[in-house]
Design an enzyme around this catalytic site. Structure first.
Site, PDB file in Angstrom:
ATOM      1  CG  ASP A 233      -2.161  -0.587   1.161  1.00  0.00           C
ATOM      2  OD1 ASP A 233      -2.491  -0.976   0.042  1.00  0.00           O
ATOM      3  OD2 ASP A 233      -2.874  -0.685   2.167  1.00  0.00           O
TER       4      ASP A 233
ATOM      5  CE1 TYR B 251       4.139  -6.797   3.337  1.00  0.00           C
ATOM      6  CE2 TYR B 251       3.500  -9.120   3.317  1.00  0.00           C
ATOM      7  CZ  TYR B 251       3.542  -7.871   2.705  1.00  0.00           C
ATOM      8  OH  TYR B 251       2.990  -7.717   1.448  1.00  0.00           O
TER       9      TYR B 251
END
Length: 283
Positions: free
Chosen positions: A64, A128
């Site tokens: 994002d 992540y």
């Protein structure tokens, strides 16, 4: 004379990193926006290599606006003019990086792969990390070198032990509907995911040993799964921080999972994008 035979395009797997702060995410966007995607810059750089057909980057992992990548991956096909040899991995890395200056985007490596390889669908897992900064009473206390690269949640220290207890509920295979943000793809994507790893560990900050007297603490939360839902990591981080702040009990995480409803997620609990890094994609 017979026309020169055009060979099959060469397919490459490239790993690349970027600071996401000034991009609208990794995916391509219309070029007239104020913020555009990392992919726009990658494809513009690739066109400067003078291929005989436009080059498209097929990106492994969507990130994002404001999210960073230590190593994202993509595959691309390069068709060169007849008689021109395919690029070596090293030539491709150097050529793309030359044309990516001065953007904070860097090609790390490139290698030839079979034409059946797909950067998104061939991936075995994605990892992540989310960086937290504790000890800031106000966001103005975030070191200038860490701005946009971590989240400093307000409101004093976090109960790390409670967060680790809560994290155990998220491990394994679950319907993560409560932990995804709704978007246009939601109706078509299965909400079941398997979280292979979730660790919460102390971590070094950038240059932090030079200002250690300030009582700042960096922590990293590490998440590994074959694939994640839209904003799943940021919602999991936000919920775990809420546990650390005493706003939720560890048991509440299990209840949120069992509700299977994105609207049941506590309002304003999603972690901001600045602390999130795609660490690696494994094949």
């Amino acid at each position: 004379p017979a026309p020169a035979m055009v060979g099959a395009p060469a397919r490459y797997l490239v790993f690349f990193q970027y600071l996401g702060t000034r991009y609208s995410g990794v995916m391509e966007t219309k070029s007239d926006q104020a913020l555009v995607g990392v992919q726009n810059y990658l494809e513009k750089a690739a066109q400067n290599l003078r291929p005989s057909a436009p080059i498209k980057f097929h990106i492994s992992s969507r990130t994002d606006t404001g999210v960073h990548a230590l190593a994202n991956a993509a595959h691309l096909d390069i068709q060169r003019a007849p008689g021109k040899a395919a690029f070596s991995g090293k030539q491709l890395v150097q050529g793309l990086n030359y044309h990516l200056r001065p953007e904070p985007i860097r090609i790390l490596s490139a290698q030839r792969v079979p034409s059946t390889f797909h950067a998104r669908f061939s991936a075995l897992s994605r990892t992540y990390i989310y960086r937290l900064l504790l000890g800031c009473a106000h966001y103005s206390q975030i070191p200038v070198f860490e701005r946009d690269l971590c989240w400093a949640p307000a409101g004093g220290p976090l109960d790390i032990q409670a967060m680790r207890e809560a994290a155990k509920f998220l491990l394994g295979t679950h319907d993560f509907s409560t932990f995804r943000s709704l978007n246009s793809e939601t109706p078509f994507r299965c909400p079941v995911r398997t979280l292979l790893q979730l660790e919460i560990q102390p971590a070094p900050g950038f240059l932090s040993h030079h200002y250690g007297h300030r009582g700042l603490e960096f922590w990293e939360m590490k998440f590994k799964s074959r694939a994640f839902l839209y904003r799943q990591v940021r919602r999991m981080v936000g919920a775990l921080v809420a546990v650390g702040q005493g706003k939720l009990a560890p048991q509440d995480i299990q209840e949120l999972l069992e509700v299977k409803d994105a609207r049941a997620f506590p309002p304003h609990a999603m972690a901001p994008p600045s602390g999130l890094f795609l660490k690696s994609v494994e094949y």
